[in-house]
Write an enzyme that holds these catalytic residues in place. Structure first.
Site, mmCIF file in Angstrom:
data_model
loop_
_atom_site.group_PDB
_atom_site.id
_atom_site.type_symbol
_atom_site.label_atom_id
_atom_site.label_comp_id
_atom_site.label_asym_id
_atom_site.label_seq_id
_atom_site.Cartn_x
_atom_site.Cartn_y
_atom_site.Cartn_z
ATOM 1 N N THR A 293 7.107 33.684 -37.777
ATOM 2 C CA THR A 293 5.834 33.362 -38.431
ATOM 3 C C THR A 293 5.981 33.162 -39.930
ATOM 4 O O THR A 293 5.321 32.306 -40.521
ATOM 5 C CB THR A 293 4.815 34.492 -38.170
ATOM 6 O OG1 THR A 293 4.590 34.600 -36.762
ATOM 7 C CG2 THR A 293 3.492 34.215 -38.866
ATOM 8 N N ASP B 297 10.865 30.370 -33.033
ATOM 9 C CA ASP B 297 9.929 31.454 -32.759
ATOM 10 C C ASP B 297 10.726 32.593 -32.141
ATOM 11 O O ASP B 297 11.569 32.378 -31.272
ATOM 12 C CB ASP B 297 8.867 30.945 -31.774
ATOM 13 C CG ASP B 297 7.737 31.935 -31.565
ATOM 14 O OD1 ASP B 297 8.036 33.098 -31.232
ATOM 15 O OD2 ASP B 297 6.572 31.543 -31.704
ATOM 16 N N SER B 298 10.460 33.828 -32.563
ATOM 17 C CA SER B 298 11.297 34.930 -32.090
ATOM 18 C C SER B 298 11.144 35.186 -30.594
ATOM 19 O O SER B 298 11.996 35.832 -29.982
ATOM 20 C CB SER B 298 11.016 36.212 -32.874
ATOM 21 O OG SER B 298 9.759 36.757 -32.532
ATOM 22 N N CYS C 291 6.565 56.763 -22.915
ATOM 23 C CA CYS C 291 5.867 57.234 -24.116
ATOM 24 C C CYS C 291 6.628 56.822 -25.366
ATOM 25 O O CYS C 291 7.860 56.886 -25.395
ATOM 26 C CB CYS C 291 5.724 58.755 -24.090
ATOM 27 S SG CYS C 291 4.769 59.385 -22.716
#
Length: 338
Positions: free
Chosen positions: A13, A57-58, A277
């Site tokens: 970006t 773009d990544s 988590c």
């Protein structure tokens, strides 16, 4: 000798512009980025900039791109004091994790950064991220760089590259390091957490370009059926299975799951247990986890998913490391288990 920073543009970006027809963002070029950061001219350092062959773009980043970025760093290593890599945010944590294991004996900073808004946008976060990343890359003590590892700078914080994960697609504070505090925080001054920094070393830099792609991730959830899991194991070719389990590493103990995991272990597949988590560790406190220990399932401790994947890919690419996979996986190789 004057310090020298090499900026490597890989896409993302930060350097994108709008397609005049579709209105969608697409990667541009490194000259466009440099032209929009005139502040770099005030830095007391020589600044050079190059780009990868095809900035992208990544979301399109592949292990071959990690290898290309690593090779650029390795080829230019002796010419510069530090490095700032501009990269898209979506997969930046995967790239930083991978390169942290691909390099050994780094004695210079390799700092990745990017932005949530293009550099030409009125409210862009790109300027602060790039300028501070460069400033951190120039930090020295007794003429020795303070940072000597792969890091990620974003949202006023410098994180260890293999301890970070993306947590937001909307906020400027897009990354977090759940189990390790920031190495540096940018406030009115740069506040360095010296107790977390790696000691400098003078050993010869080593770059291991080899990566194995036979690593598979399976996220466990209550509705998984025997057929789903068994067919995945039967038809997907992998040498490492990373199981994303519940809480502190727990998993249901149905007979069919035990049977399938036992089949994989007998085939020589390494199985790694990491928690879904973000915070905390795989601890094996509960009885339902005991059978995984009996099978030789490896605890991922507090590793991020990105680090578990990258570490597995690097270890499986070397026959020597492959033979000692478990021993090396539970060893802190690049600060990932700090």
């Amino acid at each position: 000798m004057q310090a020298s920073i090499l900026i490597i543009y890989t896409g993302g970006t930060i350097g994108m512009v709008q397609n005049s027809k579709s209105g969608l963002l697409k990667p541009f070029d490194v000259e466009n980025i440099m032209a929009q950061i005139p502040q770099l001219g005030s830095v007391n350092s020589k600044i050079e900039a190059i780009s990868t062959r095809s900035p992208k773009d990544s979301a399109n980043m592949r292990p071959s791109d990690w290898q290309e970025i690593g090779q650029l760093l390795f080829d230019n290593y002796e010419k510069h004091s530090g490095f700032v890599v501009l990269h898209g945010t979506d997969t930046m944590a995967y790239t930083t994790a991978a390169l942290s294991f691909m390099f050994k004996n780094l004695s210079k900073p390799v700092i990745f950064t990017g932005s949530q808004l293009p550099i030409g946008h009125t409210r862009t976060d790109a300027l602060e991220n790039v300028m501070t990343a460069v400033e951190i890359a120039l930090l020295q003590k007794n003429s020795v760089p303070i940072i000597n590892e792969v890091c990620l700078y974003f949202g006023n914080k410098l994180f260890r590259g293999n301890c970070v994960t993306k947590i937001s697609s909307q906020n400027f504070n897009a990354f977090d390091s759940p189990n390790l505090p920031p190495l540096v925080e940018s406030k009115l001054d740069l506040e360095v957490n010296y107790s977390l920094l790696k000691a400098s070393n003078s050993n010869k830099l080593n770059f291991n370009v080899a990566l194995s792609e036979k690593v598979f991730v399976y996220k466990m959830h209550p509705s998984i059926t025997e057929q789903q899991f068994s067919q995945t194991c039967a038809f997907v070719d992998f040498n490492v299975l990373i199981l994303e389990t519940y809480g502190s590493g727990t998993l249901f103990n149905n007979d069919w799951l035990l049977t399938e995991l036992l089949k994989l272990r007998k085939k020589g597949v390494e199985i790694i247990n990491i928690s879904q988590c973000a915070y905390g560790n795989v601890s094996g406190l509960y009885e339902v986890s005991k059978y995984m220990d009996d099978l030789g399932v490896i605890s991922g401790k507090g590793l991020t998913l990105e680090a578990a994947i990258a570490k597995s890919m690097c270890l499986m690419a070397s026959e020597t490391s492959k033979m000692n996979f478990k021993t090396l996986f539970i060893t802190d190789l690049a600060g990932e288990l700090s």
